[in-house]
Design a protein around this motif. Structure first.
Motif, PDB file in Angstrom:
ATOM      1  N   VAL A   3      -4.291   3.984   0.600  1.00  0.00           N
ATOM      2  CA  VAL A   3      -4.604   1.979   1.778  1.00  0.00           C
ATOM      3  C   VAL A   3      -5.477   1.981   0.724  1.00  0.00           C
ATOM      4  N   GLU A   4      -7.044   1.910   0.394  1.00  0.00           N
ATOM      5  CA  GLU A   4      -7.701   2.174  -0.487  1.00  0.00           C
ATOM      6  C   GLU A   4      -8.176   1.481  -1.950  1.00  0.00           C
ATOM      7  N   LYS A   5      -7.356   2.682  -2.264  1.00  0.00           N
ATOM      8  CA  LYS A   5      -7.492   2.909  -3.550  1.00  0.00           C
ATOM      9  C   LYS A   5      -6.586   3.082  -4.470  1.00  0.00           C
ATOM     10  N   HIS A   6      -5.089   2.695  -3.743  1.00  0.00           N
ATOM     11  CA  HIS A   6      -3.996   2.451  -5.059  1.00  0.00           C
ATOM     12  C   HIS A   6      -3.990   3.399  -6.291  1.00  0.00           C
TER      13      HIS A   6
ATOM     14  N   GLU B 250      -6.690   7.204   2.398  1.00  0.00           N
ATOM     15  CA  GLU B 250      -8.196   6.215   1.204  1.00  0.00           C
ATOM     16  C   GLU B 250      -7.548   6.334   0.110  1.00  0.00           C
TER      17      GLU B 250
ATOM     18  N   ASP C  79       0.606  -1.307   0.429  1.00  0.00           N
ATOM     19  CA  ASP C  79       0.244  -0.539  -0.303  1.00  0.00           C
ATOM     20  C   ASP C  79       0.511   1.179   0.070  1.00  0.00           C
TER      21      ASP C  79
ATOM     22  N   CYS D 222      -0.576   4.561   7.591  1.00  0.00           N
ATOM     23  CA  CYS D 222      -0.985   2.446   6.869  1.00  0.00           C
ATOM     24  C   CYS D 222      -0.279   1.997   8.311  1.00  0.00           C
TER      25      CYS D 222
END
Length: 206
Positions: free
Chosen positions: A186-189, A183, A83, A122
């Protein structure tokens, strides 16, 4: 075939010993150690004299050497977060797979530092250590023995104390900046948007 209480207890003890070692050292290593222990036990129990004495001594030395090289090792693990690109080099001295001494060298990325200074770090949930090198008995480098370049990211001199202060100031001015950037990483890259927003908010660009 008849089983006595003593033989059942002995078999149970051996099985428990094997399973206990296998949980930390691995099933193959545990099997090797158990076999070496049986050889050592047989060498001690063998009462005959003469030339057999040298066989007993040789078997005992072989068994003790095998136990050392199987039970004790120095291992190098690498961890890279998919991430935020945080990475670690982990060196461990282990007995039966259990670390007795650990040294960790961390290589933080600029993204990781920014998220940390914004209060939205993170957690490296997508970072899993993998076994790179193992020195069996602290001496023999064998399986695993993975060489070559793993990743090229490393320490950056761009993210100075001044830049860190500007990032923290931007986080105070916009409390949603940290969660939003977290976000994106970590979530969308979505690293392109991440760096665009960081530059707009702080003026920092790697």
């Amino acid at each position: 075939m008849q089983f006595t209480l003593g033989s059942v207890l002995t078999a149970t003890l051996v099985l428990a010993l094997y399973l206990g070692m296998a949980q930390t050292a691995g099933y193959l290593v545990a099997a090797g150690i158990l076999l070496a222990l049986l050889v050592l036990w047989g060498a001690i129990r063998w009462r005959r004299r003469g030339r057999v004495l040298w066989l007993r001594l040789g078997a005992g030395v072989f068994a003790l050497t095998a136990i050392w090289f199987l039970a004790v090792d120095r291992s190098w693990f690498s961890m890279h977060c998919a991430d935020c690109y945080h990475s670690e080099n982990i060196e461990q001295y282990r007995i039966l797979g259990i670390p007795v001494h650990t040294h960790v060298r961390t290589v933080p990325s600029d993204m990781e530092r920014i998220l940390g200074d914004l209060g939205a770090p993170c957690d490296h949930a997508n970072g899993h250590p993998w076994h790179k090198h193992r020195y069996w008995g602290l001496v023999i480098l064998a399986c695993p023995n993975i060489n070559g370049i793993y990743h090229l990211s490393g320490d950056s001199n761009d993210y100075t104390a001044e830049m860190a202060e500007r990032v923290r100031r931007a986080g105070k001015e916009d409390p949603q900046l940290g969660p939003e950037l977290h976000e994106l990483v970590v979530e969308k890259h979505d690293y392109k948007t991440f760096w665009k927003k960081v530059e707009e908010s702080t003026g920092f660009s790697p």
